[in-house]
Motif scaffolding. Structure first.
Motif, PDB file in Angstrom:
ATOM      1  N   TYR A  91       9.089 -10.310   9.658  1.00 34.63           N
ATOM      2  CA  TYR A  91       9.517  -9.273   8.718  1.00 34.63           C
ATOM      3  C   TYR A  91       8.428  -8.693   8.044  1.00 34.63           C
ATOM      4  O   TYR A  91       8.220  -7.391   7.761  1.00 34.63           O
ATOM      5  CB  TYR A  91      10.516  -9.688   7.603  1.00 34.63           C
ATOM      6  CG  TYR A  91      10.611  -8.869   6.522  1.00 34.63           C
ATOM      7  CD1 TYR A  91      11.575  -7.735   6.579  1.00 34.63           C
ATOM      8  CD2 TYR A  91      10.042  -8.970   5.253  1.00 34.63           C
ATOM      9  CE1 TYR A  91      11.625  -6.807   5.384  1.00 34.63           C
ATOM     10  CE2 TYR A  91      10.223  -8.098   4.116  1.00 34.63           C
ATOM     11  CZ  TYR A  91      10.969  -6.923   4.231  1.00 34.63           C
ATOM     12  OH  TYR A  91      10.921  -6.288   3.270  1.00 34.63           O
ATOM     13  N   HIS A  92       7.343  -9.704   7.496  1.00 35.23           N
ATOM     14  CA  HIS A  92       6.118  -9.332   6.811  1.00 35.23           C
ATOM     15  C   HIS A  92       5.259  -8.470   7.889  1.00 35.23           C
ATOM     16  O   HIS A  92       4.234  -7.537   7.211  1.00 35.23           O
ATOM     17  CB  HIS A  92       5.378 -10.331   6.207  1.00 35.23           C
ATOM     18  CG  HIS A  92       6.390 -10.745   5.087  1.00 35.23           C
ATOM     19  ND1 HIS A  92       6.438  -9.962   3.759  1.00 35.23           N
ATOM     20  CD2 HIS A  92       7.145 -11.862   4.614  1.00 35.23           C
ATOM     21  CE1 HIS A  92       7.167 -10.342   3.000  1.00 35.23           C
ATOM     22  NE2 HIS A  92       7.518 -11.694   3.263  1.00 35.23           N
ATOM     23  N   LEU A  93       5.234  -8.932   9.090  1.00 34.18           N
ATOM     24  CA  LEU A  93       4.376  -8.321  10.028  1.00 34.18           C
ATOM     25  C   LEU A  93       4.722  -6.989  10.227  1.00 34.18           C
ATOM     26  O   LEU A  93       4.195  -5.803  10.235  1.00 34.18           O
ATOM     27  CB  LEU A  93       4.360  -9.120  11.350  1.00 34.18           C
ATOM     28  CG  LEU A  93       3.401  -8.116  12.571  1.00 34.18           C
ATOM     29  CD1 LEU A  93       2.144  -8.042  12.159  1.00 34.18           C
ATOM     30  CD2 LEU A  93       3.895  -8.996  13.627  1.00 34.18           C
ATOM     31  N   GLU A  94       6.052  -6.340  10.596  1.00 31.01           N
ATOM     32  CA  GLU A  94       6.640  -5.044  10.296  1.00 31.01           C
ATOM     33  C   GLU A  94       6.326  -4.273   8.905  1.00 31.01           C
ATOM     34  O   GLU A  94       5.787  -3.128   9.180  1.00 31.01           O
ATOM     35  CB  GLU A  94       8.072  -5.198  10.767  1.00 31.01           C
ATOM     36  CG  GLU A  94       8.375  -5.809  12.059  1.00 31.01           C
ATOM     37  CD  GLU A  94       9.794  -5.829  12.275  1.00 31.01           C
ATOM     38  OE1 GLU A  94      10.621  -5.669  11.555  1.00 31.01           O
ATOM     39  OE2 GLU A  94      10.340  -6.510  13.428  1.00 31.01           O
ATOM     40  N   ARG A  95       6.424  -5.001   7.967  1.00 34.75           N
ATOM     41  CA  ARG A  95       6.213  -4.453   6.858  1.00 34.75           C
ATOM     42  C   ARG A  95       4.785  -3.987   6.485  1.00 34.75           C
ATOM     43  O   ARG A  95       4.448  -3.103   6.199  1.00 34.75           O
ATOM     44  CB  ARG A  95       6.591  -5.388   5.464  1.00 34.75           C
ATOM     45  CG  ARG A  95       6.724  -4.618   4.208  1.00 34.75           C
ATOM     46  CD  ARG A  95       7.580  -5.338   3.256  1.00 34.75           C
ATOM     47  NE  ARG A  95       7.220  -5.206   1.889  1.00 34.75           N
ATOM     48  CZ  ARG A  95       7.696  -3.962   1.162  1.00 34.75           C
ATOM     49  NH1 ARG A  95       8.609  -3.108   1.959  1.00 34.75           N
ATOM     50  NH2 ARG A  95       7.438  -3.869   0.115  1.00 34.75           N
ATOM     51  N   PHE A  96       3.997  -4.851   6.925  1.00 34.16           N
ATOM     52  CA  PHE A  96       2.474  -4.441   6.838  1.00 34.16           C
ATOM     53  C   PHE A  96       2.135  -3.347   7.871  1.00 34.16           C
ATOM     54  O   PHE A  96       1.386  -2.395   7.515  1.00 34.16           O
ATOM     55  CB  PHE A  96       1.530  -5.786   7.453  1.00 34.16           C
ATOM     56  CG  PHE A  96       0.223  -5.504   7.282  1.00 34.16           C
ATOM     57  CD1 PHE A  96      -0.620  -5.672   5.902  1.00 34.16           C
ATOM     58  CD2 PHE A  96      -0.352  -5.156   8.509  1.00 34.16           C
ATOM     59  CE1 PHE A  96      -1.857  -5.370   6.085  1.00 34.16           C
ATOM     60  CE2 PHE A  96      -2.025  -4.814   8.462  1.00 34.16           C
ATOM     61  CZ  PHE A  96      -2.510  -5.202   7.208  1.00 34.16           C
ATOM     62  N   ILE A  97       2.781  -3.335   9.012  1.00 32.12           N
ATOM     63  CA  ILE A  97       2.549  -2.114   9.779  1.00 32.12           C
ATOM     64  C   ILE A  97       3.027  -0.893   9.257  1.00 32.12           C
ATOM     65  O   ILE A  97       2.297   0.253   9.205  1.00 32.12           O
ATOM     66  CB  ILE A  97       3.100  -2.357  11.067  1.00 32.12           C
ATOM     67  CG1 ILE A  97       2.531  -3.701  11.866  1.00 32.12           C
ATOM     68  CG2 ILE A  97       3.152  -1.123  12.134  1.00 32.12           C
ATOM     69  CD1 ILE A  97       3.146  -3.967  13.066  1.00 32.12           C
ATOM     70  N   ASP A  98       4.328  -0.784   8.663  1.00 28.38           N
ATOM     71  CA  ASP A  98       4.864   0.443   8.056  1.00 28.38           C
ATOM     72  C   ASP A  98       4.035   0.798   7.013  1.00 28.38           C
ATOM     73  O   ASP A  98       3.576   2.106   6.801  1.00 28.38           O
ATOM     74  CB  ASP A  98       6.177  -0.063   7.674  1.00 28.38           C
ATOM     75  CG  ASP A  98       7.363  -0.121   8.916  1.00 28.38           C
ATOM     76  OD1 ASP A  98       7.134   0.123   9.886  1.00 28.38           O
ATOM     77  OD2 ASP A  98       8.134  -0.949   8.732  1.00 28.38           O
ATOM     78  N   LEU A  99       3.606  -0.256   6.181  1.00 31.47           N
ATOM     79  CA  LEU A  99       2.767   0.273   4.857  1.00 31.47           C
ATOM     80  C   LEU A  99       1.333   0.742   5.328  1.00 31.47           C
ATOM     81  O   LEU A  99       0.874   1.616   4.691  1.00 31.47           O
ATOM     82  CB  LEU A  99       2.785  -0.883   3.900  1.00 31.47           C
ATOM     83  CG  LEU A  99       4.025  -1.078   3.067  1.00 31.47           C
ATOM     84  CD1 LEU A  99       3.888  -2.653   2.426  1.00 31.47           C
ATOM     85  CD2 LEU A  99       4.285  -0.127   2.187  1.00 31.47           C
ATOM     86  N   SER A 100       0.938   0.199   6.392  1.00 30.75           N
ATOM     87  CA  SER A 100      -0.422   0.755   6.776  1.00 30.75           C
ATOM     88  C   SER A 100      -0.300   1.937   7.372  1.00 30.75           C
ATOM     89  O   SER A 100      -1.234   2.882   6.992  1.00 30.75           O
ATOM     90  CB  SER A 100      -1.002  -0.114   7.728  1.00 30.75           C
ATOM     91  OG  SER A 100      -1.253  -1.637   7.351  1.00 30.75           O
ATOM     92  N   ALA A 101       0.747   2.312   8.198  1.00 31.45           N
ATOM     93  CA  ALA A 101       0.952   3.806   8.768  1.00 31.45           C
ATOM     94  C   ALA A 101       1.076   4.910   7.586  1.00 31.45           C
ATOM     95  O   ALA A 101       0.829   5.902   7.735  1.00 31.45           O
ATOM     96  CB  ALA A 101       1.998   3.638   9.703  1.00 31.45           C
ATOM     97  N   ALA A 102       1.942   4.371   6.591  1.00 28.89           N
ATOM     98  CA  ALA A 102       2.140   5.225   5.560  1.00 28.89           C
ATOM     99  C   ALA A 102       0.978   5.643   4.654  1.00 28.89           C
ATOM    100  O   ALA A 102       1.028   6.523   3.964  1.00 28.89           O
ATOM    101  CB  ALA A 102       3.055   4.825   4.665  1.00 28.89           C
ATOM    102  N   ALA A 103      -0.151   5.018   4.765  1.00 26.25           N
ATOM    103  CA  ALA A 103      -1.523   5.366   4.109  1.00 26.25           C
ATOM    104  C   ALA A 103      -2.174   6.737   4.099  1.00 26.25           C
ATOM    105  O   ALA A 103      -1.906   7.234   5.340  1.00 26.25           O
ATOM    106  CB  ALA A 103      -2.793   4.110   4.397  1.00 26.25           C
TER     107      ALA A 103
END
Length: 371
Positions: free
Chosen positions: A359-371
């Protein structure tokens, strides 16, 4: 950059480590685990008196800490000793929500929390919500709460439950969610309790036209929930790191005590390499905890990005440490009388509070892409 603890935090760490080393033995912990309450009121009161709960609140709130590094110092020691008492539920989740959203009368409860006289439980997760903080189907109708909450840790011992319920919007909207203080014996509230695998107790909670007192503005609780859970990420990361230290210490001692062919098995090169790998991973985990603690007060997107990074790494390293420690110990690692059995469970189960490694890997990817 200087990573040394301040004098006050070093004193807190020394005091807490000394107390837990003397009082929180494996025998005492097993007695607590076998009890009906799943916690020790005496130890809870003594730790409150030592200032452990006060360290989780700022001076403005009545405590003497409250920063990320205060949380990490406390929870690293709690994890090192395998403490099962509900400091996360009362001091971090419940306490922070009251401090952030409460009116003058409600925030007066914090003094009681710090003194050890009040326990809380955060009733937020639901049977279909998994790790999604915004998904709440519990609703408010005519001022009464209707819904179900799943795995509410410390619910049976809590004096007050902090219940999330939707006053408007769809089930997964971030807006429209409110929090309510609900007494444990409130009308319409029922709970089915059970012991948790790694210590403590939780309950399935059902609310049927249950009255509650709103905590904060109508429909505006989500940001405070995210902030409280971010603090929980720091606490869980530090707790897992402390438990990893204990697991590696026990394993190193065992390898240098257990003998085969007339020499300690820890002198065999294969096991030395394996132990060295664990110690390297442990240093990475230490860095992750420091990084998370240092970003707790950052703006929400950066804060959540760093929390996701820390929880992902801590989860992966924790599983490696737990599994390798058990394997190098052999059969004795599975006995309840030996400390590692409990410590390994704590390490693994912390990975399942508020999101696992995937879950936290996916969340990290999503938050990084939203930057």
């Amino acid at each position: 950059m200087n990573f040394d603890l301040t004098e006050e935090r070093q004193m807190l760490q020394d005091t807490l480590r000394r107390y837990l080393s003397d009082k929180y033995t494996t025998k005492v912990r097993n007695q607590i685990l076998d009890s009906e309450t799943g916690l020790s009121s005496a130890i809870w009161a003594e730790l409150a008196e030592l200032g452990v709960i006060g360290a989780l609140f700022t001076e403005d709130e009545g405590g003497f800490g409250g920063k990320g590094f205060d949380i990490s110092v406390v929870f690293e020691e709690l994890g090192r000793a395998g403490v099962v008492e509900p400091f996360l539920e009362t001091g971090i989740l419940g306490g922070r929500l009251i401090a952030a959203l409460g009116d003058d009368g409600q925030t007066a409860m914090i003094d009681e929390i710090i003194g050890g006289g009040l326990q809380l439980a955060f009733a937020h997760g639901e049977p279909t919500s998994r790790y999604d903080l915004s998904r709440v189907e519990t609703r408010v109708s005519d001022g009464k709460i209707i819904g179900r909450k799943a795995v509410v840790v410390n619910a049976e011992a809590a004096d007050q439950l902090i219940v999330s319920a939707r006053e408007s919007g769809a089930a997964d909207d971030v807006d429209g969610m409110s929090l309510f203080l609900v007494a444990r014996d409130a009308p319409g509230l029922t709970m089915r309790g059970y012991p948790l695998l790694a210590g403590g107790r939780a309950a399935e909670v059902t609310l049927e036209d249950t009255p509650g007192t709103r905590l904060g503005p109508e429909g505006g609780a989500f940001a405070a929930i995210e902030a409280a859970v971010a603090a929980a990420h720091v606490a869980l990361s530090a707790e897992a790191f402390g438990a990893m230290n204990t697991a590696t210490d026990l394993t190193r001692d065992y390898l240098m005590t257990r003998k085969q062919f007339g020499r300690p098995i820890g002198t065999f090169q294969a096991l030395q390499h394996r132990m060295a790998d664990l110690l390297i991973e442990l240093e990475q985990a230490r860095s992750a905890v420091i990084n998370a603690a240092g970003h707790l007060e950052a703006e929400p997107r950066i804060r959540d990005l760093e929390m996701a990074a820390a929880r992902n790494l801590i989860g992966r390293v924790g599983r490696l440490v737990a599994e390798d420690s058990i394997q190098m110990h052999g059969g004795i690692a599975m006995t309840q009388e030996y400390e590692l059995a409990h410590i390994a469970k704590r390490i693994v189960m912390t990975d399942h509070r508020f999101g696992d490694t995937d879950y936290h890997l996916e969340r990290f990817i999503d938050l990084s892409a939203a930057a």
